[in-house]
Write a protein that holds these residues in place. Sequence first.
Motif: not given
Length: 294
Positions: A36, A38, A62, A84, A86-87, A93, A96-97
């Motif tokens: 991930v 962020v 990305q 992944v 995310d922001d 974040a 949450r993941r």
Amino acid sequence: MEGHVVAGYDGSPEAVTAVRWAAGSAKRLGVPLNVVHVWGLAGHLDAPPLSAASAYVRAGAQEVADEGAEVARLAEPGLEVVAVLDDGPPARALVRRAEGAVLIVLGRHGSARLSGVLLGSVALGTVQHAPCPVVVVPRTQVDPAATDLVVVGVDGSAHSLGAVDAAGRYATGAGARLRVVACWQEPTRGRSLAGWLRENPGVPLADLARTRAEGAVDAAAARLRERCPEVQVERVVEEGPAPHVLARHAEKADLLVVGTRGRGGFAGLVLGSVSQWLVARASCPVLVSRAAPD
């Protein structure tokens, strides 16, 4: 084993080390890895005329996520890896993941590359709020030889038994052996010792402290026999400051496990402060478990 491992990645050398370690752990546990990244610009560049800039920065972010996934694939060929993006606030974040995850893995520090994420502060926020254990990996942990040893610090408190559960689950999934360590020091006389002294007249304080530590190790070992019978367990009761004793044992371990809070008093082990010291200084990855035992 069900679930997945989450690794935070920001392109820093520390994050590269963390992703490699996370990939190895995911492979040993038999679960996929989500890498991930962020980025912190969502919601700020979407309005014209900045939407084009937003798309450009998002594309760059990305690329960082994809880069992290490639680091994992190179470290562990054949591992299922998902990149992944995310922001939002980084710690939020990542937390949450982490829903449904076995572990979330972070580098001890990060960088400001693209997202402005400093994993030193993000790690602290993630440890406080993650629904699963959080592993913080030092940069020095570069392609070490596996020792198949997990060390867990205990003091008899509910939170340290939660750490025992987390250590047992990891050792079971990874096929590692487990060393349970309790530390003791002769406590300073004070009001908190009055009850113990009344119940144990004439017993030296050092003996009381050592007995308390031995009881913590025995309780942890009994819990492991019940919940993780296949794990080989070694018991250690040692005199000395908990951070230094645990750090020494961690030098030959793949993973050190601690809880976020402890008892203090006779055991001399307050895992709230001890965990912070070890996360910042231990030579091996440190798993911090917040879960209280059921």
